[in-house]
Write an enzyme that holds these catalytic residues in place. Structure first.
Site, PDB file in Angstrom:
ATOM      1  N   HIS A 260     -22.827   2.556 -47.022  1.00  0.00           N
ATOM      2  CA  HIS A 260     -22.219   3.613 -47.597  1.00  0.00           C
ATOM      3  C   HIS A 260     -22.887   4.947 -47.187  1.00  0.00           C
ATOM      4  O   HIS A 260     -24.024   5.086 -46.999  1.00  0.00           O
ATOM      5  CB  HIS A 260     -22.171   3.706 -49.072  1.00  0.00           C
ATOM      6  CG  HIS A 260     -20.919   4.465 -49.682  1.00  0.00           C
ATOM      7  ND1 HIS A 260     -21.023   5.820 -49.496  1.00  0.00           N
ATOM      8  CD2 HIS A 260     -19.683   4.245 -50.125  1.00  0.00           C
ATOM      9  CE1 HIS A 260     -19.807   6.339 -50.144  1.00  0.00           C
ATOM     10  NE2 HIS A 260     -18.887   5.422 -50.451  1.00  0.00           N
ATOM     11  N   HIS A 261     -21.885   5.887 -46.562  1.00  0.00           N
ATOM     12  CA  HIS A 261     -22.569   7.031 -46.119  1.00  0.00           C
ATOM     13  C   HIS A 261     -23.395   7.915 -47.170  1.00  0.00           C
ATOM     14  O   HIS A 261     -24.254   8.826 -46.746  1.00  0.00           O
ATOM     15  CB  HIS A 261     -21.687   7.834 -45.403  1.00  0.00           C
ATOM     16  CG  HIS A 261     -22.151   8.549 -44.066  1.00  0.00           C
ATOM     17  ND1 HIS A 261     -23.222   9.138 -43.812  1.00  0.00           N
ATOM     18  CD2 HIS A 261     -21.525   8.298 -42.824  1.00  0.00           C
ATOM     19  CE1 HIS A 261     -23.485   9.292 -42.504  1.00  0.00           C
ATOM     20  NE2 HIS A 261     -22.128   9.071 -42.122  1.00  0.00           N
ATOM     21  N   ALA A 262     -23.089   7.561 -48.425  1.00  0.00           N
ATOM     22  CA  ALA A 262     -23.992   8.074 -49.428  1.00  0.00           C
ATOM     23  C   ALA A 262     -25.132   7.865 -49.574  1.00  0.00           C
ATOM     24  O   ALA A 262     -26.139   8.360 -49.946  1.00  0.00           O
ATOM     25  CB  ALA A 262     -23.268   8.237 -50.547  1.00  0.00           C
TER      26      ALA A 262
END
Length: 471
Positions: free
Chosen positions: A141-143
């Site tokens: 996930h880009h988070a």
């Protein structure tokens, strides 16, 4: 205990939905060493699974609680509480085990949302390739990961020594006593040096957020960007992106297609045309998109516009302040039937844009880039805006310049997968190894049901460019 999450990272959680997953990925192909097979590589990965050791980054779980006032934060779970079998999975390709079966599997894996109750990553070990190679598909996930941290996982598991053994799997902690890999981008060859492989979608949000605090430079930068856009000169902003089959609302299902070409072929075209390798990449995409859309009676009369991340390191007068990233809008020249004319249009557009960027201060670069990527950032958050975003994102990311190995298995290819957004149903990301450049095409399955023809058109366009420059 929850650690606060940065505003940019939390945006990827807030903007995520079933139709808009916010993870990125990479597909790595390994060639087993002499005397070994894909089954041997699986056995080595299984041994790593049995060890049960996990990198600290991959133990972070996104959580919200009253102590964070409902805002997202990071909770680090105990290593023994991680269900590693959930995160590292085995997959086998159906017969005949070719590229089509591999890309179809990876496209389906890339469409699924990550489980927010767990750390936000998965790694899929894929066997059954007819050519004897072994594949690893990773999504994160880009988070959770920016470019530096995500690539560190991969690079830390690889070595420049083909005889090195007992190496950690990509999900394991890095070996502290192993020398760091030397990965030196060539600024003459690529223009995306300011971005890491997994960092591209976050760049739009980060640039916009940083520029919001740089009020002093907004007025001159925005005025100049608008003036260049009105006069159709290169720069961060384009007001001419036409409506096309790429610029539609998207669903959650994904298509993926990938292929590699010898980077020396692109380098020779660039040398003969007095261009950069990135210009050749853009020209290849221009010709491929023109042919792809023409076959479907969907080619706009006006040229397609690409959003292109560029590195200005070594050229920007304020480079000491830390800014080396810009986002340009490039005229792809898809209205021209001649490949030489399309390449000329790309070269001119990129040169004008970089020249304009070099005249700006750090504050003004941030402001101009923020203006240009604002429509894309709104798409990431599922919102619309008055200005149509560029038709397609095309990124060229420098990779390792030497051959890399995992327990003697050569990393034969590295294909990036990215994030299509509302209004931009196709993302083209390239990355290079020591001898090849790989194109990874990630698209909305509903809007773009077939991506393989684009690969054929990319190959055709490279041959047309070689002919056009006399090779």
């Amino acid at each position: 205990m929850l650690l606060p999450m940065s505003p940019t990272d939390s945006m990827f959680l807030l903007g995520e939905s079933r139709d808009h997953p916010m993870h990125v990925g990479g597909l790595v192909l390994f060639e087993p060493p002499d005397g070994a097979s894909g089954k041997d590589l699986r056995a080595q990965f299984d041994a790593a699974l049995a060890r049960g050791s996990v990198s600290s980054l991959l133990l972070k779980r996104a959580r919200r609680s009253p102590t964070t006032l409902g805002q997202w934060g990071w909770e680090t779970i105990v290593e023994g509480d991680l269900d590693l079998d959930h995160h590292v999975r085995h997959n086998a390709l159906p017969a005949p085990g070719g590229a089509a079966e591999l890309m179809d599997l990876v496209g389906r894996l890339h469409a699924g949302l990550l489980d927010r109750g767990r750390p936000l990553w998965e790694m899929h070990l894929i066997e059954g390739l007819a050519d004897g190679r072994f594949a690893v598909y990773t999504k994160i996930h880009h988070a959770l990961a920016d470019g530096v941290s995500a690539m560190k996982l991969l690079r830390g598991a690889l070595s420049e020594d083909p005889d090195a053994r007992d190496m950690p799997a990509p999900w394991e902690p890095l070996a502290r006593d192993r020398p760091k890999l030397t990965v030196v981008p060539d600024p003459a060859d690529t223009e995306g040096g300011g971005f890491e492989l997994f960092d591209l979608p976050a760049a739009a949000l980060r640039v916009a957020r940083e520029a919001a605090g740089e009020v002093a430079g907004l007025v001159p930068a925005l005025a100049g960007s608008v003036d260049r856009a009105l006069h159709q000169r290169g720069g961060a902003l384009s007001l001419r992106a036409p409506s096309s089959m790429l610029n539609v609302p998207i669903g959650g299902a994904r298509r993926f297609a990938a292929r590699s070409w010898p980077i020396e072929r692109l380098r020779l075209v660039a040398k003969c045309a007095d261009a950069t390798i990135n210009d050749v990449v853009l020209a290849m995409c221009s010709g491929a998109l023109r042919a792809f859309m023409s076959e479907r009676d969907g080619l706009p009369d006006h040229p397609l516009i690409a959003a292109v991340p560029v590195s200005l390191r070594g050229e920007h007068r304020d480079h000491g302040a830390g800014n080396d990233i810009g986002m340009l809008s490039c005229n792809l020249g898809t209205d021209h039937p001649d490949p030489a004319r399309r390449l000329e249009t790309v070269v001119t557009s990129m040169a004008e844009g970089k020249t304009a960027m070099r005249t700006l201060s750090r504050t003004q670069v941030l402001a101009a880039s923020a203006l240009g990527v604002a429509p894309l950032a709104l798409g990431v958050l599922g919102l619309g805006g008055p200005i149509r975003p560029p038709n397609v994102m095309i990124s060229n990311v420098p990779g390792p310049k030497t051959a890399l190995y995992w327990n003697g298995a050569l990393m034969a290819a590295l294909y990036p997968l990215s994030i299509p957004v509302n209004g931009q149903a196709l993302n083209i990301t390239c990355t290079s190894t020591d001898h090849e450049i790989a194109f990874g095409l990630t698209g909305c399955r509903r809007s773009l049901p077939r991506l393989h023809p684009l690969l054929e058109h990319l190959d055709t366009e490279l041959r047309a460019l070689e002919h056009a420059v006399g090779l």
